[in-house]
Design a protein around this motif. Sequence first.
Motif, short mmCIF file in Angstrom:
data_model
loop_
_atom_site.label_atom_id
_atom_site.label_comp_id
_atom_site.label_asym_id
_atom_site.label_seq_id
_atom_site.Cartn_x
_atom_site.Cartn_y
_atom_site.Cartn_z
N ILE A 157 0.95 -1.32 -0.22
CA ILE A 157 -0.01 0.05 -0.03
C ILE A 157 0.88 1.19 -0.05
N GLY A 158 0.75 2.20 -0.74
CA GLY A 158 1.39 3.39 -0.92
C GLY A 158 0.96 4.33 0.17
N ASN A 159 1.55 5.34 -0.01
CA ASN A 159 1.47 6.72 1.01
C ASN A 159 -0.10 7.26 0.68
N CYS A 160 -0.57 6.90 -0.46
CA CYS A 160 -2.12 7.64 -0.77
C CYS A 160 -2.94 6.57 -0.02
N GLY A 161 -2.76 5.36 0.25
CA GLY A 161 -3.64 4.28 0.94
C GLY A 161 -4.02 3.48 -0.18
N LEU A 162 -3.60 3.32 -1.51
CA LEU A 162 -4.14 2.61 -2.52
C LEU A 162 -2.97 1.78 -2.80
N PRO A 163 -3.24 0.75 -3.64
CA PRO A 163 -2.15 -0.21 -3.84
C PRO A 163 -0.94 0.29 -4.57
N LEU A 164 0.20 -0.10 -4.39
CA LEU A 164 1.21 0.68 -5.22
C LEU A 164 1.08 0.60 -6.66
N CYS A 165 1.35 1.81 -7.39
CA CYS A 165 1.29 1.92 -8.73
C CYS A 165 2.17 1.06 -9.73
N CYS A 166 3.34 0.84 -9.16
CA CYS A 166 4.24 -0.33 -9.90
C CYS A 166 3.62 -1.72 -9.98
N ASN A 167 2.89 -2.10 -8.81
CA ASN A 167 2.29 -3.37 -8.87
C ASN A 167 0.83 -3.44 -9.23
N SER A 168 0.31 -2.20 -9.74
CA SER A 168 -1.14 -2.60 -10.26
C SER A 168 -1.22 -2.04 -11.65
N PHE A 169 -0.36 -1.01 -12.24
CA PHE A 169 -0.73 -0.77 -13.44
C PHE A 169 0.69 -0.32 -14.36
N LEU A 170 1.78 0.04 -13.57
CA LEU A 170 2.76 0.78 -14.25
C LEU A 170 3.62 -0.35 -14.85
N GLY A 171 4.07 -0.26 -16.06
CA GLY A 171 4.67 -1.36 -16.92
C GLY A 171 6.26 -1.38 -16.38
N GLU A 172 6.76 -0.18 -16.64
CA GLU A 172 8.10 0.24 -16.77
C GLU A 172 8.56 1.20 -15.52
N PHE A 173 9.63 1.13 -15.05
CA PHE A 173 10.21 2.41 -14.05
C PHE A 173 10.91 3.47 -14.95
N ASP A 174 10.57 4.59 -14.85
CA ASP A 174 11.72 5.69 -15.20
C ASP A 174 12.65 5.96 -14.27
N GLY A 175 13.84 6.48 -14.59
CA GLY A 175 14.95 6.81 -14.03
C GLY A 175 14.58 7.90 -12.89
N VAL A 176 15.44 7.70 -11.88
CA VAL A 176 15.19 8.82 -10.73
C VAL A 176 16.21 9.81 -10.69
N SER A 177 16.01 10.91 -10.99
CA SER A 177 16.96 11.79 -11.09
C SER A 177 17.36 12.41 -9.61
N ILE A 178 18.72 12.84 -9.46
CA ILE A 178 19.15 13.55 -8.13
C ILE A 178 18.24 14.54 -7.57
N ASN A 179 17.65 15.43 -8.50
CA ASN A 179 16.91 16.48 -8.29
C ASN A 179 15.53 15.68 -7.64
N MET A 180 14.99 14.83 -8.30
CA MET A 180 13.82 14.24 -7.79
C MET A 180 13.76 13.57 -6.38
N ALA A 181 14.91 13.01 -6.38
CA ALA A 181 15.22 12.31 -5.12
C ALA A 181 15.49 13.33 -3.81
N LYS A 182 16.11 14.49 -4.11
CA LYS A 182 16.34 15.66 -3.13
C LYS A 182 14.75 16.15 -2.92
N ASN A 183 13.95 16.52 -3.93
CA ASN A 183 12.62 17.07 -3.55
C ASN A 183 11.78 16.00 -2.64
N GLN A 184 12.14 15.02 -2.88
CA GLN A 184 11.26 13.90 -1.95
C GLN A 184 12.13 13.60 -0.75
N LEU A 185 13.17 14.09 -0.37
CA LEU A 185 13.87 13.99 0.80
C LEU A 185 14.50 12.67 0.90
#
Length: 189
Positions: A157-185
Amino acid sequence: MDRLAAVRFNSAGKYYYFSTDLDVKKGDKVIVETVRGLEMGEIISDLTDLSEFKLDNELKRIKRVANRADIEVYNINKIKAQKSFEICKEIIAETNLDMHLINCEYTLDASKVIFMYTSDERVDFRDLLKKLASVFKCRIELRQVGPRDKAKIVGGIGNCGLPLCCNSFLGEFDGVSINMAKNQLLAIN
């Protein structure tokens, strides 16, 4: 005339393209040859004409439409995989390896069993491989997966309370940039 078919092997997994001249439609189960061996997948979209695409290399062909026997073997393999998972967990505990088993899958013809695991460090699993080979008597693949792939396989279950997106509908992962990681702490590693 050959047409292009998108085939998915897991409900929320990545899809792969195959060529076919069979009369198949979206939702049909088909048997294909992959690098892992014979596998059963599902056609996830309508077929398109292959001549519309300029492909650099030859696509593998769909072998056949899955019949009742194929589906039965697939279901038997799922049960075998659950038992094999437990056996492998016991052998890992005996050998005191620092690895966490995530999943187990058989190819359709049961010529190969694939164990997926996570580990913080590199694991020397030569002894484990010997023990597994003596128990299962088939080709064995041990595949290390990262935390994102683990979440996709195991679910949750994700932070939103729903099943994880990667387990329910996402087919592939996009890369995570350093900036994205910093924004999400998140840790930058």
